[in-house]
Write an enzyme that holds these catalytic residues in place. Structure first.
Site: not given
Ligand code: ADP
Ligand code: MG
Length: 862
Positions: A280, A285, A327, A601, A605, A670, A695, A698
């Site tokens: 954990v 995650e 360009d 454009d 291209d 941890e 995790n 909080t």
């Protein structure tokens, strides 16, 4: 459905109840109601439910589900339910965030619309492709995406890329005149038909819409195409892989732990929970969701600054961009062309009235501009060069407007690759042929001696050096109708050339400067004359000396001699660039180690746009092909928007680093906490349920808030980040190590001290948990900047962040007082006196992290 490829043009018009002048607007509306819009069902965003279930796909969640099941079996029912509840809440939040991010991305994507030129009530108008219906007459030119299935009624050098339908990547020739017998003829061979979703690569075409929406060939396979798997964003993929690697590492570590614990005669259940706790804490995650949110937020922020993100992956790359190859016309300049002077061999015409009718006529012949009516206001539409020529000529003779519409005997449409256009009209007894384009090309067809030619070129050079766009015009009168034949004879007569002004875009100069300050070079790639290009480049401070200019001759020599990257390393202006050379230039810069953003454009291209690290296309002037090859689209076509995009890209990347820093360093803390307890043979300082709480409850929203931080000051004053640089660079690793160690060691120290001071294990855990919650909330602020000292950060610029910290701390404090959570988490209220001490320890973390910033800065200065 009819097999329209077997029908003649007349039959097709009859079947579709149309005419060469198009439908009436009223009839079109009626048919739209009947046949429905010409659109395919949107590729839907993932269904909500699927997104929800996908939240459970990560290894950590699966492990937790197993843990919950085991808890049920061994009778820890409350724990089991708690795990399930937390996972449920977590999945709901994750689903919401991911889904709204996906919706935002989708909305941005569909804000890029496709248009089509359609003939209705004998007028050409530009409408959204979805409003086309059966019987509409559509006009197409190079770069257009074919908007519906169309039977051609006119074609001119028409080549179409049908790879989407047929898989054949070589463009195929199309022709209106063909009629086929075989009803079963494969789509690939129906050369009098155009199919929706394919692209015009060159030439012009006109045709009747015969099928729309799902009835089109592509509509029939639309579902298949929609299923094409969407590639994941590389950054997210990398971080997911990183999470997976951590999970594997923890699994391996667990095996060792298992034996150590057995050796120490721990209970199996306890060992199980210990290992679970490690999982954990170690596996981040929350990371993929937080990053998805950060990227979606960046895409929205960019759209507000005129940049549409087509591929989210490009956002990450923007921060690494070291050179922008842009360009000139329309991007650095306004593309509001205006003929200042027309210079004939006898005189310089400034006022159109001074020009002869013969000259005025030539200016509207080789011209693809057309009158277009929008809300009863007629205006000239089309290529800006053509519009400028037509405006100039019509001021002399308004009646020449009909010549714009008149049926030409022969046309050679403008293609940037040829740098010229031509057309033929009937004139008195014979034919009038007119060509216009870049002077070097036009001079090729003119019968003058070398001296005269040199004189002309000198004069042109002079004009170009003042920044004028030069376009030459020549004509030929003949009995021959075919323009190609005339061109071969090289007997054209020089009419003159135009000096066109194209004002610089507002803010272009500042934007170039901002790029240069940000360590990003700017180079100009243009089809225009070298002197014109250099003049503009100098004004914008893109180039300072003529040495930095590559003209056609140098470019061709360079391209033919193996295109050695070193030779262009310090070139900043590329003029008279042939479309294929644009790709070569991009590749050469990449070989030099540059991370290249390129704008484009035109239809030609597309390869450069695809090959560049970041392909940028133009929302207004860009062809459909260019847009679909690009990563980003500028809705205002303007260069300054690119710089905005880069700023937003850098900000997004910074924010992702902030999220990673917070999540990984608290996870690391941890792990240290748990490991130290093993080493010192104490009970585990935090139960798995505590770690889950930390995790997922909080810490669940701060990371998302960090992903929404504003740009740090000076974000455009630092050099680009190396594209090879990992998120976990030395600075990141150092900061994670220092922060994680402090939190882990201090928290374990507290736990150890409390146990020795005679506290019950539960009470010691209660305070340790409180300290960890405080650490996390304080560390959010440490994560806000890698460089800026805490007091220099504007702490009020991200209200969500402040709110998330208050809520997290509030939820935990409440949990200490509510009987249910008290029992669940084995917690109790923390006395005021202890609060002070815990806060002091937590603020120690700020001190340590600030010290690190300070020392790092000092070392950098040395
Ligand atoms: P840019 O890079 O500035 O967009 P283009 O590739 O559009 O340049 O144009 C290159 C050259 O082709 C111009 O300098 C001009 O000589 C010629 N040209 C551009 N537009 C037209 C047109 N509509 N008809 C004829 N010639 C053109
Ligand atoms: Mg152009």
């Amino acid at each position: 459905m009819e097999a329209f490829h077997t029908l003649s043009i007349e039959e097709t018009l009859k079947v579709t109840e149309s005419s060469p002048s198009g439908l009436t607007e009223a009839e079109a509306q009626k048919r739209l109601g009947h046949y429905g819009p010409n659109s395919l069902p949107e590729s839907k965003t993932k269904p909500l439910l699927l997104t929800f279930f996908e939240q459970f796909k990560s290894p950590i969640i699966i492990i937790l589900l197993i843990a919950s099941t085991i808890s049920f079996i061994i009778g820890e029912v409350v724990d089991a339910w708690f795990i399930l509840a937390v996972l449920g809440i977590n999945a709901v939040i994750g689903t919401y965030l991911e889904h709204s991010a996906a919706q935002k991305a989708q909305a941005l994507k569909s804000s890029v619309k496709t248009y089509a030129n359609v003939l209705r009530d004998s007028q050409i108008s530009r409408i959204e492709a979805k409003d086309l219906t059966i019987g509409d007459i559509v006009l197409l030119e190079s770069g257009d995406k074919v908007p519906a299935d169309i039977r051609l009624i006119e074609s001119r050098d028409l080549m179409v890329d049908e790879s989407l339908l047929t898989g054949e990547s070589v463009a195929v020739k199309k022709s209106a005149e063909k009629v086929f017998e075989d009803i079963e003829l494969p789509v690939a061979d129906q050369s009098n038909m155009l199919f929706a979703g394919t692209y015009v690569t060159s030439g012009r075409g006109k045709g009747v819409v015969v099928a729309v929406g799902l009835q089109t060939q592509i509509g029939k396979i639309a579902e298949m195409l929609a299923q094409k798997s969407k590639a994941k964003i590389p950054l997210i993929e990398r971080l997911e892989r990183f999470s997976k690697n951590i999970a594997i590492a923890v699994t391996v570590a667990s095996v060792f732990l298992f034996f150590i614990a057995l050796y120490r005669h721990m209970e199996i259940a306890e060992i199980f929970f210990l290992i679970l706790a490690l999982f954990v804490s170690a596996v981040p995650e929350g990371l993929p969701v937080a990053i998805t949110v950060a990227l979606a937020a960046a895409a929205v922020a960019m759209s507000k600054r005129n940049v549409i993100v087509r591929k989210l992956a490009a956002i990450e790359g923007l921060g690494s961009c070291t050179i922008i190859a842009t360009d000139k016309t329309g991007t650095l300049t306004e593309n509001q062309l205006h003929i200042q002077e027309f210079i004939t061999p006898d005189k310089v015409i400034k006022d159109p009235q001074e020009m002869s009718e013969t000259i005025a006529k030539t200016l509207v012949v080789a011209n693809e501009a057309h009158m277009s009516k929008k809300e009863s206001i007629s205006s000239l539409e089309g290529d800006q060069v053509d519009v400028a020529f037509a405006m100039f000529a019509l001021k002399k003779e308004p009646s020449f407007e009909t010549l714009l519409e008149s049926k030409r005997v022969d046309v050679m449409p403008y293609e940037s690759a040829k740098k010229m256009s031509g057309a033929t009209i009937k004139d008195n007894e014979g034919y009038l042929h007119v060509i216009k384009g870049s002077p070097e090309v036009i001079l090729d067809y003119i019968d003058i001696n070398e001296d005269e030619q040199r004189q002309l070129m000198d004069l042109i050079d002079q004009k170009a050096a003042n920044g004028y766009r030069i376009i030459a015009v020549a004509k030929a009168n003949s009995n021959i109708a075919d323009i190609e034949t005339l061109l071969k004879q090289k007997q054209f007569e020089w009419i003159g050339f135009s000096a066109i002004v194209d004002p610089l875009r507002d803010g272009a100069k500042e934007a170039v400067k901002r790029c240069q300050q940000a360590g990003i070079a700017v180079a100009m790639i243009t089809g225009d004359h070298p002197s014109t290009a250099y003049h503009i480049a100098k004004e914008l401070e893109i180039a300072m000396s003529p040495e930095e200019v590559m003209d056609a001759e140098k470019l061709n020599r360079w391209a033919e001699n193996g295109s050695d990257p070193k030779e262009i390393a310090d070139k900043r202006v590329f003029a008279r660039v042939a479309p294929a050379q644009k790709l070569q230039i991009v590749q050469a810069f990449q070989q030099l180690g540059e991370y290249v953003a390129v704008t484009g454009d035109g239809v030609n291209d597309a390869p450069a746009l695809k090959f560049a690290n970041i392909g940028i296309s133009m929302g207004r002037s860009g062809t459909d092909v260019a847009k679909e090859s690009a990563d980003l689209i500028l809705t205002d076509d303007a260069f300054p928007s690119i710089v905005n995009g880069i700023e937003e890209g850098r900000r997004a990347y910074d924010n992702i680093r902030k999220v990673v820093h917070l999540l990984i360093s608290t996870g690391f803390a941890e792990i240290i906490l748990v490991l130290l307890s093993l080493i010192f043979s104490t009970p585990v300082p935090l139960l798995p349920i505590h770690l889950l709480w930390l995790n997922l409850v909080t810490n669940g929203i701060q990371d998302v808030a960090l992903g929404l931080e504003k740009a740090e000051p000076g974000i455009l004053n630092r050099p680009p980040r190396s594209p090879n640089e990992a998120i976990f660079n030395t600075v990141m690793i150092k900061r994670i190590a220092i922060g994680g160690l402090y939190m882990g060691v201090v928290a374990f120290g507290l736990f150890y001290y409390l146990l020795n001071a005679g506290y019950e294990t539960d009470s010691a855990r209660n305070l340790t948990l409180m300290l960890m919650v405080l650490f996390e909330n304080v560390h959010v602020f440490n994560s806000r900047s890698e460089h800026l000292p805490m007091f220099k950060i504007n702490h009020l610029q991200n209200p969500l962040l402040i709110l998330s910290v208050i809520v997290a701390q509030g939820v935990h404090t409440a949990a200490l007082h509510i009987p249910f959570t008290q029992k669940l988490l084995s917690v109790e209220p923390v006395p005021m006196r202890v609060w002070d001490e815990l806060l002091l320890l937590a603020f120690g973390l700020v001190l340590v992290m600030e010290l690190e910033k300070y020392i790092r800065k000092k070392i950098e200065v040395w």
